[in-house]
Design an enzyme around this catalytic site. Structure first.
Site, PDB file in Angstrom:
ATOM      1  N   CYS A   1     169.194  35.142   3.561  1.00 44.58           N
ATOM      2  CA  CYS A   1     168.057  36.174   4.647  1.00 44.58           C
ATOM      3  C   CYS A   1     168.613  36.577   5.751  1.00 44.58           C
ATOM      4  O   CYS A   1     167.788  37.345   6.397  1.00 44.58           O
ATOM      5  CB  CYS A   1     166.647  35.794   4.364  1.00 44.58           C
ATOM      6  SG  CYS A   1     166.555  33.660   5.295  1.00 44.58           S
TER       7      CYS A   1
ATOM      8  N   HIS B   1     172.307  31.295   4.744  1.00 45.54           N
ATOM      9  CA  HIS B   1     171.172  31.407   4.285  1.00 45.54           C
ATOM     10  C   HIS B   1     171.230  32.883   4.608  1.00 45.54           C
ATOM     11  O   HIS B   1     171.256  33.316   5.001  1.00 45.54           O
ATOM     12  CB  HIS B   1     169.523  31.669   4.788  1.00 45.54           C
ATOM     13  CG  HIS B   1     168.926  29.580   5.158  1.00 45.54           C
ATOM     14  ND1 HIS B   1     167.635  29.305   4.522  1.00 45.54           N
ATOM     15  CD2 HIS B   1     169.425  28.718   5.595  1.00 45.54           C
ATOM     16  CE1 HIS B   1     167.550  28.422   4.958  1.00 45.54           C
ATOM     17  NE2 HIS B   1     168.057  27.392   5.605  1.00 45.54           N
TER      18      HIS B   1
ATOM     19  N   CYS C   1     164.188  30.646  -0.433  1.00 45.95           N
ATOM     20  CA  CYS C   1     163.555  30.986   0.804  1.00 45.95           C
ATOM     21  C   CYS C   1     162.167  31.262   0.119  1.00 45.95           C
ATOM     22  O   CYS C   1     162.685  32.344  -0.899  1.00 45.95           O
ATOM     23  CB  CYS C   1     163.928  31.160   1.849  1.00 45.95           C
ATOM     24  SG  CYS C   1     163.943  33.565   1.995  1.00 45.95           S
ATOM     25  N   GLU C   2     160.994  31.206   1.340  1.00 50.96           N
ATOM     26  CA  GLU C   2     159.928  31.191  -0.027  1.00 50.96           C
ATOM     27  C   GLU C   2     159.412  32.385   0.818  1.00 50.96           C
ATOM     28  O   GLU C   2     158.337  33.040   0.449  1.00 50.96           O
ATOM     29  CB  GLU C   2     159.063  30.543   0.763  1.00 50.96           C
ATOM     30  CG  GLU C   2     158.946  30.163   2.015  1.00 50.96           C
ATOM     31  CD  GLU C   2     157.964  28.233   2.405  1.00 50.96           C
ATOM     32  OE1 GLU C   2     157.226  28.330   2.642  1.00 50.96           O
ATOM     33  OE2 GLU C   2     157.791  27.279   0.845  1.00 50.96           O
ATOM     34  N   HIS C   3     159.712  32.750   1.861  1.00 48.56           N
ATOM     35  CA  HIS C   3     159.810  34.122   2.522  1.00 48.56           C
ATOM     36  C   HIS C   3     160.316  35.440   2.158  1.00 48.56           C
ATOM     37  O   HIS C   3     159.496  36.340   1.784  1.00 48.56           O
ATOM     38  CB  HIS C   3     160.030  33.496   4.025  1.00 48.56           C
ATOM     39  CG  HIS C   3     159.781  32.757   4.832  1.00 48.56           C
ATOM     40  ND1 HIS C   3     160.189  32.159   5.761  1.00 48.56           N
ATOM     41  CD2 HIS C   3     158.463  32.391   5.375  1.00 48.56           C
ATOM     42  CE1 HIS C   3     159.569  31.397   6.285  1.00 48.56           C
ATOM     43  NE2 HIS C   3     157.960  31.106   5.507  1.00 48.56           N
ATOM     44  N   HIS C   4     161.378  35.007   1.400  1.00 51.34           N
ATOM     45  CA  HIS C   4     162.339  36.354   1.104  1.00 51.34           C
ATOM     46  C   HIS C   4     162.917  36.397  -0.631  1.00 51.34           C
ATOM     47  O   HIS C   4     163.035  37.272  -0.936  1.00 51.34           O
ATOM     48  CB  HIS C   4     163.732  36.948   1.774  1.00 51.34           C
ATOM     49  CG  HIS C   4     162.190  36.996   3.109  1.00 51.34           C
ATOM     50  ND1 HIS C   4     163.307  36.152   4.434  1.00 51.34           N
ATOM     51  CD2 HIS C   4     162.413  38.572   4.323  1.00 51.34           C
ATOM     52  CE1 HIS C   4     162.836  36.026   5.255  1.00 51.34           C
ATOM     53  NE2 HIS C   4     162.523  37.409   5.431  1.00 51.34           N
TER      54      HIS C   4
ATOM     55  N   GLN D   1     163.884  25.348   4.663  1.00 53.73           N
ATOM     56  CA  GLN D   1     164.895  24.020   4.397  1.00 53.73           C
ATOM     57  C   GLN D   1     164.027  22.890   4.615  1.00 53.73           C
ATOM     58  O   GLN D   1     164.478  21.734   4.249  1.00 53.73           O
ATOM     59  CB  GLN D   1     166.245  24.845   4.382  1.00 53.73           C
ATOM     60  CG  GLN D   1     167.207  22.865   5.043  1.00 53.73           C
ATOM     61  CD  GLN D   1     168.764  24.412   5.843  1.00 53.73           C
ATOM     62  OE1 GLN D   1     168.990  24.938   5.250  1.00 53.73           O
ATOM     63  NE2 GLN D   1     168.992  22.736   6.397  1.00 53.73           N
TER      64      GLN D   1
END
Length: 180
Positions: free
Chosen positions: A142, A140, A71-74, A112
């Site tokens: 995260c 996920h 994931c690009e956030h975490h 996703q």
């Protein structure tokens, strides 16, 4: 990248001179390069002209394609499976190429929802299909390892293009095939 991993490891308070960590920055850099190898791949190279003439105009479904992404956030993994269906219009795509298209986009930093759309749009563009349906189901890390820590949560996303969006019967056929 190796130097950056070394700084991250030291920033959490670890000692890079201890035996278990001596080569970790190098191994982590190599692993991260593998996990993001989709940036170095193009759809054209992956498909490699594996489009074959066909009179088939019935739905083709490839299901349970395993996928691993970050994931690009975490920068934490999400792991799951992808189901790809399309209705050909004179050409079919080599079976392994469907899975390779999934991997090209899964091996990039993203969410996703974007992954699902990218796969559908690419299969549509490559095959010139009448329609494409893609469903991704993933867990996920995260959500599981941090934050709300919900161990049994999963996410499903879909992208329906062409006849999969406009024709309810086509969409229903796709979804019923997945339940078999």
């Amino acid at each position: 990248m190796e130097d950056h991993w070394a700084k991250i490891i030291e920033a959490v308070g670890e000692d890079l001179s201890r035996p278990g960590l001596r080569d970790t920055p190098k191994r982590a850099a190599k692993a991260f390069e593998f996990l993001t190898q989709g940036y170095g791949q193009s759809v054209e190279d992956v498909v490699n002209d594996a489009l074959f003439p066909s009179d088939s105009d019935e739905m083709i479904l490839v299901q349970n394609i395993e996928l691993y992404s970050l994931c690009e956030h975490h920068l934490l993994p999400f792991i799951g499976k992808c189901h790809v269906a399309y209705i050909p219009t004179g050409k079919v795509l080599g079976l392994s190429k469907v899975a390779r298209i999934v991997d090209v986009f899964a091996r990039r930093l993203q969410i996703q929802e974007s992954l699902t759309a990218q796969i559908a749009e690419t299969v549509m563009a490559v095959t010139n299909a009448e329609g494409v349906g893609v469903i991704v189901e993933a867990q996920h890390m995260c959500m599981m390892m941090r934050g709300v820590a919900k161990q049994n949560s999963s996410m499903k996303t879909s992208a329906m293009l062409g006849s999969f969006r406009s024709d309810q019967k086509t969409r229903e056929e796709f979804l019923s095939l997945l339940r078999m």
